[in-house]
Write a protein that holds these residues in place. Structure first.
Motif, PDB file in Angstrom:
ATOM      1  N   LEU A  91      16.540   2.509  16.090  1.00 48.12           N
ATOM      2  CA  LEU A  91      17.652   3.245  15.479  1.00 48.12           C
ATOM      3  C   LEU A  91      17.160   4.291  14.481  1.00 48.12           C
ATOM      4  O   LEU A  91      17.656   5.425  14.460  1.00 48.12           O
ATOM      5  N   LEU A  92      16.202   3.931  13.635  1.00 54.65           N
ATOM      6  CA  LEU A  92      15.719   4.870  12.624  1.00 54.65           C
ATOM      7  C   LEU A  92      15.007   6.054  13.269  1.00 54.65           C
ATOM      8  O   LEU A  92      15.134   7.200  12.808  1.00 54.65           O
ATOM      9  N   TYR A  93      14.261   5.784  14.340  1.00 53.00           N
ATOM     10  CA  TYR A  93      13.589   6.897  15.026  1.00 53.00           C
ATOM     11  C   TYR A  93      14.601   7.799  15.722  1.00 53.00           C
ATOM     12  O   TYR A  93      14.516   9.027  15.619  1.00 53.00           O
TER      13      TYR A  93
ATOM     14  N   VAL B  87      32.763  10.148  18.951  1.00 55.16           N
ATOM     15  CA  VAL B  87      33.540   8.921  18.755  1.00 55.16           C
ATOM     16  C   VAL B  87      33.857   8.272  20.095  1.00 55.16           C
ATOM     17  O   VAL B  87      33.797   7.045  20.247  1.00 55.16           O
ATOM     18  N   ILE B  88      34.204   9.096  21.106  1.00 53.27           N
ATOM     19  CA  ILE B  88      34.490   8.562  22.441  1.00 53.27           C
ATOM     20  C   ILE B  88      33.232   7.956  23.053  1.00 53.27           C
ATOM     21  O   ILE B  88      33.258   6.848  23.609  1.00 53.27           O
ATOM     22  N   ILE B  89      32.112   8.680  22.942  1.00 56.72           N
ATOM     23  CA  ILE B  89      30.841   8.157  23.457  1.00 56.72           C
ATOM     24  C   ILE B  89      30.482   6.845  22.762  1.00 56.72           C
ATOM     25  O   ILE B  89      30.074   5.864  23.400  1.00 56.72           O
ATOM     26  N   ALA B  90      30.669   6.817  21.435  1.00 58.15           N
ATOM     27  CA  ALA B  90      30.365   5.606  20.674  1.00 58.15           C
ATOM     28  C   ALA B  90      31.241   4.441  21.110  1.00 58.15           C
ATOM     29  O   ALA B  90      30.772   3.303  21.246  1.00 58.15           O
ATOM     30  N   MET B  91      32.520   4.712  21.334  1.00 55.99           N
ATOM     31  CA  MET B  91      33.435   3.655  21.747  1.00 55.99           C
ATOM     32  C   MET B  91      33.055   3.092  23.114  1.00 55.99           C
ATOM     33  O   MET B  91      33.092   1.884  23.341  1.00 55.99           O
ATOM     34  N   LEU B  92      32.667   3.968  24.033  1.00 54.76           N
ATOM     35  CA  LEU B  92      32.258   3.518  25.364  1.00 54.76           C
ATOM     36  C   LEU B  92      30.978   2.684  25.290  1.00 54.76           C
ATOM     37  O   LEU B  92      30.846   1.665  25.984  1.00 54.76           O
ATOM     38  N   ILE B  93      30.034   3.112  24.431  1.00 58.94           N
ATOM     39  CA  ILE B  93      28.799   2.343  24.260  1.00 58.94           C
ATOM     40  C   ILE B  93      29.109   0.974  23.666  1.00 58.94           C
ATOM     41  O   ILE B  93      28.606  -0.064  24.131  1.00 58.94           O
ATOM     42  N   SER B  94      29.980   0.938  22.640  1.00 54.68           N
ATOM     43  CA  SER B  94      30.346  -0.328  22.015  1.00 54.68           C
ATOM     44  C   SER B  94      31.086  -1.229  22.994  1.00 54.68           C
ATOM     45  O   SER B  94      30.935  -2.451  22.969  1.00 54.68           O
ATOM     46  N   SER B  95      31.919  -0.628  23.861  1.00 58.08           N
ATOM     47  CA  SER B  95      32.646  -1.423  24.844  1.00 58.08           C
ATOM     48  C   SER B  95      31.695  -2.086  25.827  1.00 58.08           C
ATOM     49  O   SER B  95      31.946  -3.199  26.301  1.00 58.08           O
ATOM     50  N   THR B  96      30.593  -1.401  26.131  1.00 62.22           N
ATOM     51  CA  THR B  96      29.579  -2.006  26.990  1.00 62.22           C
ATOM     52  C   THR B  96      28.983  -3.241  26.323  1.00 62.22           C
ATOM     53  O   THR B  96      28.790  -4.287  26.959  1.00 62.22           O
ATOM     54  N   GLY B  97      28.719  -3.124  25.021  1.00 64.62           N
ATOM     55  CA  GLY B  97      28.266  -4.297  24.272  1.00 64.62           C
ATOM     56  C   GLY B  97      29.319  -5.386  24.258  1.00 64.62           C
ATOM     57  O   GLY B  97      29.003  -6.575  24.334  1.00 64.62           O
ATOM     58  N   GLY B  98      30.593  -4.986  24.172  1.00 60.76           N
ATOM     59  CA  GLY B  98      31.683  -5.958  24.213  1.00 60.76           C
ATOM     60  C   GLY B  98      31.766  -6.676  25.545  1.00 60.76           C
ATOM     61  O   GLY B  98      32.099  -7.862  25.616  1.00 60.76           O
TER      62      GLY B  98
ATOM     63  N   ILE C 265      26.287  -9.987  12.529  1.00 61.44           N
ATOM     64  CA  ILE C 265      25.183  -9.912  11.567  1.00 61.44           C
ATOM     65  C   ILE C 265      24.140  -8.900  12.016  1.00 61.44           C
ATOM     66  O   ILE C 265      23.792  -7.971  11.278  1.00 61.44           O
ATOM     67  N   ILE C 266      23.635  -9.085  13.241  1.00 63.23           N
ATOM     68  CA  ILE C 266      22.569  -8.188  13.700  1.00 63.23           C
ATOM     69  C   ILE C 266      23.097  -6.766  13.879  1.00 63.23           C
ATOM     70  O   ILE C 266      22.405  -5.789  13.554  1.00 63.23           O
ATOM     71  N   ASN C 267      24.335  -6.620  14.359  1.00 63.28           N
ATOM     72  CA  ASN C 267      24.907  -5.289  14.527  1.00 63.28           C
ATOM     73  C   ASN C 267      25.241  -4.652  13.173  1.00 63.28           C
ATOM     74  O   ASN C 267      25.070  -3.448  12.988  1.00 63.28           O
ATOM     75  N   GLY C 268      25.715  -5.471  12.249  1.00 73.98           N
ATOM     76  CA  GLY C 268      26.063  -4.941  10.928  1.00 73.98           C
ATOM     77  C   GLY C 268      24.852  -4.454  10.159  1.00 73.98           C
ATOM     78  O   GLY C 268      24.877  -3.383   9.546  1.00 73.98           O
ATOM     79  N   VAL C 269      23.767  -5.239  10.201  1.00 76.65           N
ATOM     80  CA  VAL C 269      22.542  -4.837   9.496  1.00 76.65           C
ATOM     81  C   VAL C 269      21.995  -3.540  10.092  1.00 76.65           C
ATOM     82  O   VAL C 269      21.665  -2.591   9.373  1.00 76.65           O
ATOM     83  N   GLY C 270      21.902  -3.490  11.414  1.00 77.15           N
ATOM     84  CA  GLY C 270      21.397  -2.278  12.058  1.00 77.15           C
ATOM     85  C   GLY C 270      22.257  -1.070  11.755  1.00 77.15           C
ATOM     86  O   GLY C 270      21.747   0.011  11.431  1.00 77.15           O
TER      87      GLY C 270
ATOM     88  N   PRO D 223      28.502   8.009  14.496  1.00 74.58           N
ATOM     89  CA  PRO D 223      29.184   7.223  15.546  1.00 74.58           C
ATOM     90  C   PRO D 223      28.255   6.815  16.682  1.00 74.58           C
ATOM     91  O   PRO D 223      28.249   5.648  17.103  1.00 74.58           O
ATOM     92  N   CYS D 224      27.466   7.749  17.173  1.00 75.88           N
ATOM     93  CA  CYS D 224      26.566   7.440  18.293  1.00 75.88           C
ATOM     94  C   CYS D 224      25.494   6.435  17.882  1.00 75.88           C
ATOM     95  O   CYS D 224      25.156   5.521  18.647  1.00 75.88           O
ATOM     96  N   LEU D 225      24.971   6.569  16.675  1.00 74.54           N
ATOM     97  CA  LEU D 225      23.884   5.693  16.228  1.00 74.54           C
ATOM     98  C   LEU D 225      24.375   4.274  15.969  1.00 74.54           C
ATOM     99  O   LEU D 225      23.702   3.300  16.337  1.00 74.54           O
ATOM    100  N   THR D 226      25.543   4.121  15.338  1.00 72.50           N
ATOM    101  CA  THR D 226      26.045   2.774  15.092  1.00 72.50           C
ATOM    102  C   THR D 226      26.459   2.090  16.394  1.00 72.50           C
ATOM    103  O   THR D 226      26.285   0.884  16.552  1.00 72.50           O
ATOM    104  N   ALA D 227      27.001   2.865  17.328  1.00 72.39           N
ATOM    105  CA  ALA D 227      27.353   2.292  18.628  1.00 72.39           C
ATOM    106  C   ALA D 227      26.098   1.865  19.383  1.00 72.39           C
ATOM    107  O   ALA D 227      26.063   0.802  20.010  1.00 72.39           O
ATOM    108  N   LEU D 228      25.053   2.703  19.312  1.00 70.53           N
ATOM    109  CA  LEU D 228      23.780   2.334  19.926  1.00 70.53           C
ATOM    110  C   LEU D 228      23.236   1.064  19.276  1.00 70.53           C
ATOM    111  O   LEU D 228      22.681   0.187  19.959  1.00 70.53           O
ATOM    112  N   GLY D 229      23.419   0.954  17.956  1.00 68.19           N
ATOM    113  CA  GLY D 229      23.001  -0.261  17.258  1.00 68.19           C
ATOM    114  C   GLY D 229      23.752  -1.490  17.757  1.00 68.19           C
ATOM    115  O   GLY D 229      23.169  -2.570  17.922  1.00 68.19           O
ATOM    116  N   ASP D 230      25.057  -1.343  18.008  1.00 74.19           N
ATOM    117  CA  ASP D 230      25.851  -2.451  18.546  1.00 74.19           C
ATOM    118  C   ASP D 230      25.343  -2.873  19.924  1.00 74.19           C
ATOM    119  O   ASP D 230      25.198  -4.062  20.215  1.00 74.19           O
TER     120      ASP D 230
END
Length: 373
Positions: A328-330, A195-206, A227-232, A352-359
């Motif tokens: 993402l799927l791979y 969750v922490i890793i995901a949050m940091l990745i998402s913050s980079t996108g932010g 839209i693009i982040n939600g679909v992914g 968490p890691c995959l959705t953050a990577l998607g963001d």
């Protein structure tokens, strides 16, 4: 608030991603429990639901406050100073939003999964997308309303910090309830890293969104980012939940079945083999283009987003979206096997890691799309 506190654009992807992660992992855990028959007993059903909801509240309170601190820190790094009033507004808004949305979405997820089980529908196919999409819209709406309300009292910053303290005082209560389940105890002991890793990745996108949202060249990007982040996130969440349930049904954590012995499969195997997970990956990949075309048409009808949705923009956008989901799927196929091989539960550690990577991928590819057009 959105005009005066630019750091909110750093907080949004982290907070929305956090809520999506928590609710999607909750949905994935409950879906696995449903598919393995653990929710068929009413007493077991109540125990699993209450402990999972309490565990999510602990994670939501701690991680939302951390997300606000990261947003303030990145904003200070960009601007060279910290505004205490703005920091208090962000912190109180983030923690309150996380608490309310965690409670409401958690209850919805429990109802959806139990209802799906009774109707004979596989919860893996419906629960994670509902969790992600409802999480996005509810979290954004709550953040806008709560943040705007707290912004009126920015001069009383100490009261806003006191509100944060009240939510932290509730953590011992949630811990007492959550620790009735050994699996949730283990989650609260070791489940913070993803969750922490995901949050940091998402913050980079932010941070990328924060730098582009005021640039005229990227006008409308804020419309397309969810839209693009939600679909992914939705598509990789479905695939991850399905692979995790598949492993739970045929094996035990730490032991990969013979059919998935290789930790790092070739992309051709991920998308072109005859296995059930490969078939679902192909189906999910086929949803990308028609889904995004529908969303682009909706944005066009609402006269929002890009000033001119033309053929060039659509081609670049669809290529970006397709590449995002392919990656993402791979990665989901590889990461779930790796986590399972180490004896951990992919329901809690992979999503968490995959959705953050998607963001991050979605925001980055979208910025490149706007830059190219």
């Amino acid at each position: 608030m959105f005009k005066e506190i630019s750091e909110v654009f750093i907080l949004i992807p982290a907070l929305v991603g956090l809520k999506g992660n928590l609710e999607m992992t909750l949905a994935s855990r409950l879906s696995t429990a449903a598919n393995t028959g653990q929710l068929d007993n009413p007493k077991q059903q109540m125990l699993i639901a209450s402990t999972n909801l309490a565990g999510v509240q602990v994670q939501a309170t701690v991680m939302s406050s951390l997300a606000a601190l990261v947003a303030v820190g990145l904003g200070a790094w960009s601007k060279g100073s910290v505004d205490l009033q703005h920091a208090a507004v962000l912190s109180a808004s983030g923690v309150t939003t996380a608490f309310v949305s965690a409670l409401s979405l958690g209850l919805v997820m429990v109802g959806v999964i139990i209802g799906s089980r009774k109707l004979g529908i596989n919860p893996d196919n419906v629960a994670t997308p509902i969790a992600a999409s409802l999480g996005d819209i509810i979290t954004l709406s709550l953040l806008a309303e709560i943040g705007s309300f707290f912004y009126r009292f920015k001069d009383m910053w100490y009261v806003l910090l006191l509100i944060c303290a009240v939510f932290f005082l509730l953590i011992p209560l949630w811990l007492v309830i959550a620790c009735r389940s050994s699996s949730i105890r283990e989650l609260l002991r070791s489940g913070w890293y993803p969750v922490i890793i995901a949050m940091l990745i998402s913050s980079t996108g932010g941070l990328i969104l924060d730098h582009t949202v005021t640039d005229p060249r990227f006008k409308g990007m804020a419309m397309f980012t969810p839209i693009i982040n939600g679909v992914g996130g939705n598509l990789v969440g479905i695939q991850t939940s399905r692979i995790s349930t598949y492993l739970h049904c045929i094996s035990v954590p730490g032991v990969l079945p013979i059919s998935t012995k290789a930790l790092c499969s070739h992309p051709v195997i991920t998308f072109c083999s005859s296995g059930v997970n490969s078939k679902s990956a192909r189906v999910l990949l086929l949803l990308v283009i028609p889904g995004h075309l529908l969303f682009l048409y909706t944005v066009y009808l609402l006269q929002g987003g890009h000033a001119a949705i033309n053929a060039t923009f659509i081609c670049y956008y669809l290529c970006a979206a397709l590449l995002q989901v392919l990656i993402l799927l791979y990665v989901a196929d590889v990461l779930v096997r790796l986590i399972w091989r180490h004896g951990l539960d992919p329901d809690s550690f992979a999503i968490p890691c995959l959705t953050a990577l998607g963001d991050l991928l979605g925001t980055s590819f979208l910025a490149l799309t706007f830059r190219a057009t």
